[in-house]
Design a protein around this motif. Sequence first.
Motif, PDB file in Angstrom:
ATOM      1  N   VAL A 269       9.006   3.323  -5.348  1.00 30.22           N
ATOM      2  CA  VAL A 269       9.588   4.520  -4.722  1.00 30.22           C
ATOM      3  C   VAL A 269       9.802   4.281  -3.230  1.00 30.22           C
ATOM      4  O   VAL A 269      10.805   4.714  -2.653  1.00 30.22           O
ATOM      5  CB  VAL A 269       8.675   5.746  -4.976  1.00 30.22           C
ATOM      6  CG1 VAL A 269       9.137   6.950  -4.165  1.00 30.22           C
ATOM      7  CG2 VAL A 269       8.646   6.084  -6.467  1.00 30.22           C
ATOM      8  N   LEU A 270       8.868   3.546  -2.598  1.00 31.20           N
ATOM      9  CA  LEU A 270       9.033   3.277  -1.159  1.00 31.20           C
ATOM     10  C   LEU A 270      10.327   2.512  -0.892  1.00 31.20           C
ATOM     11  O   LEU A 270      11.075   2.827   0.045  1.00 31.20           O
ATOM     12  CB  LEU A 270       7.823   2.491  -0.620  1.00 31.20           C
ATOM     13  CG  LEU A 270       7.926   2.119   0.863  1.00 31.20           C
ATOM     14  CD1 LEU A 270       8.033   3.360   1.757  1.00 31.20           C
ATOM     15  CD2 LEU A 270       6.735   1.269   1.300  1.00 31.20           C
ATOM     16  N   THR A 271      10.619   1.512  -1.715  1.00 30.43           N
ATOM     17  CA  THR A 271      11.854   0.738  -1.547  1.00 30.43           C
ATOM     18  C   THR A 271      13.073   1.644  -1.713  1.00 30.43           C
ATOM     19  O   THR A 271      14.056   1.528  -0.975  1.00 30.43           O
ATOM     20  CB  THR A 271      11.891  -0.420  -2.574  1.00 30.43           C
ATOM     21  OG1 THR A 271      10.696  -1.180  -2.420  1.00 30.43           O
ATOM     22  CG2 THR A 271      13.093  -1.321  -2.369  1.00 30.43           C
TER      23      THR A 271
ATOM     24  N   SER B 254       3.755   0.732   6.097  1.00 31.85           N
ATOM     25  CA  SER B 254       3.533  -0.478   6.889  1.00 31.85           C
ATOM     26  C   SER B 254       3.514  -1.713   5.997  1.00 31.85           C
ATOM     27  O   SER B 254       4.455  -2.475   5.956  1.00 31.85           O
ATOM     28  CB  SER B 254       2.231  -0.362   7.698  1.00 31.85           C
ATOM     29  OG  SER B 254       2.034  -1.522   8.447  1.00 31.85           O
ATOM     30  N   CYS B 255       2.434  -1.906   5.220  1.00 34.47           N
ATOM     31  CA  CYS B 255       2.239  -3.201   4.548  1.00 34.47           C
ATOM     32  C   CYS B 255       3.162  -3.432   3.343  1.00 34.47           C
ATOM     33  O   CYS B 255       3.474  -4.559   3.000  1.00 34.47           O
ATOM     34  CB  CYS B 255       0.783  -3.331   4.095  1.00 34.47           C
ATOM     35  SG  CYS B 255       0.370  -2.209   2.739  1.00 34.47           S
ATOM     36  N   ARG B 256       3.556  -2.391   2.675  1.00 32.01           N
ATOM     37  CA  ARG B 256       4.348  -2.435   1.429  1.00 32.01           C
ATOM     38  C   ARG B 256       3.612  -3.196   0.323  1.00 32.01           C
ATOM     39  O   ARG B 256       4.213  -3.728  -0.596  1.00 32.01           O
ATOM     40  CB  ARG B 256       5.735  -3.051   1.681  1.00 32.01           C
ATOM     41  CG  ARG B 256       6.525  -2.268   2.709  1.00 32.01           C
ATOM     42  CD  ARG B 256       7.899  -2.824   2.969  1.00 32.01           C
ATOM     43  NE  ARG B 256       8.789  -2.628   1.845  1.00 32.01           N
ATOM     44  CZ  ARG B 256      10.103  -2.902   1.885  1.00 32.01           C
ATOM     45  NH1 ARG B 256      10.642  -3.368   2.999  1.00 32.01           N
ATOM     46  NH2 ARG B 256      10.843  -2.707   0.837  1.00 32.01           N
ATOM     47  N   SER B 257       2.296  -3.300   0.421  1.00 28.77           N
ATOM     48  CA  SER B 257       1.494  -4.060  -0.544  1.00 28.77           C
ATOM     49  C   SER B 257       0.241  -3.311  -0.987  1.00 28.77           C
ATOM     50  O   SER B 257      -0.737  -3.927  -1.394  1.00 28.77           O
ATOM     51  CB  SER B 257       1.060  -5.397   0.071  1.00 28.77           C
ATOM     52  OG  SER B 257       2.157  -6.078   0.590  1.00 28.77           O
ATOM     53  N   ALA B 258       0.216  -2.002  -0.880  1.00 24.30           N
ATOM     54  CA  ALA B 258      -0.941  -1.194  -1.304  1.00 24.30           C
ATOM     55  C   ALA B 258      -2.219  -1.577  -0.568  1.00 24.30           C
ATOM     56  O   ALA B 258      -3.306  -1.553  -1.139  1.00 24.30           O
ATOM     57  CB  ALA B 258      -1.144  -1.287  -2.817  1.00 24.30           C
ATOM     58  N   ILE B 259      -2.080  -1.910   0.717  1.00 21.95           N
ATOM     59  CA  ILE B 259      -3.256  -2.304   1.502  1.00 21.95           C
ATOM     60  C   ILE B 259      -3.522  -1.330   2.652  1.00 21.95           C
ATOM     61  O   ILE B 259      -4.655  -0.957   2.915  1.00 21.95           O
ATOM     62  CB  ILE B 259      -3.064  -3.733   2.071  1.00 21.95           C
ATOM     63  CG1 ILE B 259      -3.041  -4.745   0.932  1.00 21.95           C
ATOM     64  CG2 ILE B 259      -4.185  -4.091   3.052  1.00 21.95           C
ATOM     65  CD1 ILE B 259      -2.593  -6.127   1.341  1.00 21.95           C
TER      66      ILE B 259
ATOM     67  N   SER C 196      -0.682   3.707   4.280  1.00 27.94           N
ATOM     68  CA  SER C 196       0.213   4.587   5.065  1.00 27.94           C
ATOM     69  C   SER C 196       1.214   5.369   4.225  1.00 27.94           C
ATOM     70  O   SER C 196       1.713   6.397   4.672  1.00 27.94           O
ATOM     71  CB  SER C 196       1.054   3.768   6.054  1.00 27.94           C
ATOM     72  OG  SER C 196       0.290   2.840   6.710  1.00 27.94           O
ATOM     73  N   CYS C 197       1.577   4.859   3.056  1.00 30.21           N
ATOM     74  CA  CYS C 197       2.735   5.420   2.345  1.00 30.21           C
ATOM     75  C   CYS C 197       2.347   6.444   1.282  1.00 30.21           C
ATOM     76  O   CYS C 197       3.142   6.719   0.394  1.00 30.21           O
ATOM     77  CB  CYS C 197       3.541   4.295   1.708  1.00 30.21           C
ATOM     78  SG  CYS C 197       2.659   3.511   0.356  1.00 30.21           S
ATOM     79  N   ALA C 198       1.123   7.016   1.376  1.00 31.16           N
ATOM     80  CA  ALA C 198       0.743   8.020   0.367  1.00 31.16           C
ATOM     81  C   ALA C 198       1.646   9.243   0.476  1.00 31.16           C
ATOM     82  O   ALA C 198       1.945   9.706   1.584  1.00 31.16           O
ATOM     83  CB  ALA C 198      -0.713   8.415   0.540  1.00 31.16           C
TER      84      ALA C 198
ATOM     85  N   ARG D 133       0.146   9.656  -4.548  1.00 26.97           N
ATOM     86  CA  ARG D 133       0.094   8.234  -4.882  1.00 26.97           C
ATOM     87  C   ARG D 133       0.653   7.405  -3.737  1.00 26.97           C
ATOM     88  O   ARG D 133       1.282   7.926  -2.819  1.00 26.97           O
ATOM     89  CB  ARG D 133       0.947   7.941  -6.123  1.00 26.97           C
ATOM     90  CG  ARG D 133       0.974   9.051  -7.106  1.00 26.97           C
ATOM     91  CD  ARG D 133       1.741   8.738  -8.332  1.00 26.97           C
ATOM     92  NE  ARG D 133       1.314   7.467  -8.917  1.00 26.97           N
ATOM     93  CZ  ARG D 133       1.751   7.019 -10.065  1.00 26.97           C
ATOM     94  NH1 ARG D 133       2.613   7.720 -10.753  1.00 26.97           N
ATOM     95  NH2 ARG D 133       1.350   5.865 -10.524  1.00 26.97           N
ATOM     96  N   LEU D 134       0.471   6.082  -3.838  1.00 26.34           N
ATOM     97  CA  LEU D 134       1.089   5.182  -2.868  1.00 26.34           C
ATOM     98  C   LEU D 134       2.525   4.915  -3.326  1.00 26.34           C
ATOM     99  O   LEU D 134       2.748   4.428  -4.447  1.00 26.34           O
ATOM    100  CB  LEU D 134       0.321   3.857  -2.796  1.00 26.34           C
ATOM    101  CG  LEU D 134      -1.125   3.924  -2.283  1.00 26.34           C
ATOM    102  CD1 LEU D 134      -1.737   2.525  -2.261  1.00 26.34           C
ATOM    103  CD2 LEU D 134      -1.197   4.554  -0.901  1.00 26.34           C
ATOM    104  N   ALA D 135       3.492   5.162  -2.433  1.00 27.54           N
ATOM    105  CA  ALA D 135       4.901   4.973  -2.814  1.00 27.54           C
ATOM    106  C   ALA D 135       5.226   3.498  -3.013  1.00 27.54           C
ATOM    107  O   ALA D 135       6.125   3.155  -3.782  1.00 27.54           O
ATOM    108  CB  ALA D 135       5.809   5.576  -1.742  1.00 27.54           C
TER     109      ALA D 135
HETATM  110  S1  FES Z   1       2.856   0.689   2.731  1.00 19.68           S
HETATM  111 FE1  FES Z   1       0.782   0.071   2.935  1.00 19.68          FE
HETATM  112  S2  FES Z   1      -0.175   1.007   1.229  1.00 19.68           S
HETATM  113 FE2  FES Z   1       1.903   1.415   0.908  1.00 19.68          FE
END
Ligand code: FES
Length: 322
Positions: free
Chosen positions: A38-40, A58-63, A66-68, A76-78
């Motif tokens: 969803v973030l993409t 930020s990370c785009r890797s579930a770390i 930030s993207c909740a 959820r995390l996008a």
């Molecule tokens: S962008 Fe870092 S957890 Fe989703």
Amino acid sequence: MPDAAVPVPLEVYRFAPGVDAAPTYRRYDLALTPHTPVLTALLKVRAELDPTLALRYSCRSAICGSCAMRINGKSRLACETPVGPELERHGRVVVEPMANQPVLRDLVVDQAPFWQEYERIEPHLKLDPRHPMPEGRPNPMTPAEVERFHDTPRCIACAACYSACPAVAADPAFPGPMALAKLYRFVVDPRDAARQDRLVRIQTEGLWLCLRCHLCTEACPKDVRPSERIRDLKEMAIAAQGPTEPGSRHAVGFASNVRERGTLQEAKLVRQTFGVLGMLPQVPQGIRIWRKKPEVTRRPGPIEGLDELERIYAAFEPKDGR
Ligand code: FES
């Protein structure tokens, strides 16, 4: 799941407080493979269709956490939520900001309430001089001691649990699942000298406002299981101080009166929870219940097989007081 692009109707919450009169949902039609996060999808909207969309990542890797956000109603995390299963279940992807925190703009919320609750539990070790850290050895705990809180450090503070929590929505005095899971981490740390103080304090600072719905555990992307840690804190608080609050008296009373008869004794439980004087404000409601369903207010007889229930209770009796 096929890799071909499919039509994805994306409905995104848009709101600029102070500028817009009310929130709206804007629809963007994209063609994406089902595995696309969803973030993409949101970044594609921002790059190709609407550069004014505000979101945090930020990370785009579930770390980084930030993207909740809420995706089809779930926090959820996008970056780790693919569009495909959302489309299969809901036929569209609705994206909204996290709940229980004021919206700054579009999908960006002000996380101050979440962090204030974290600060309130004093999330740092208060060292016990009887359990010093030896020179050159950073961690004097045994593996079994570390095991007791091995899952709470996995928390990435994304606030998905805080957003999903109906107790936070109902009462701002509730610290929220993340703060309580972190508190648990210090309470079971044998080096922490403030264990007793922490447990006594949290009994009056919202611990018993938890509704035991487990939505926080369902929302947590890192399997921290905050609702289980809150349950542990409740047990430890009662063991440390006894049932001093209506919430803890209710829990202890519930268990004891079911143990006695094998079924709930409603009227007795109200007395156990609030005490004799504390029952007075409940009297009008008691009368209403008695008129409508008198059997609820009567003391039930013991169930058959009470001895079997007693064996279950005995098996789950706390053994070490923690
Ligand atoms: S962008 Fe870092 S957890 Fe989703």
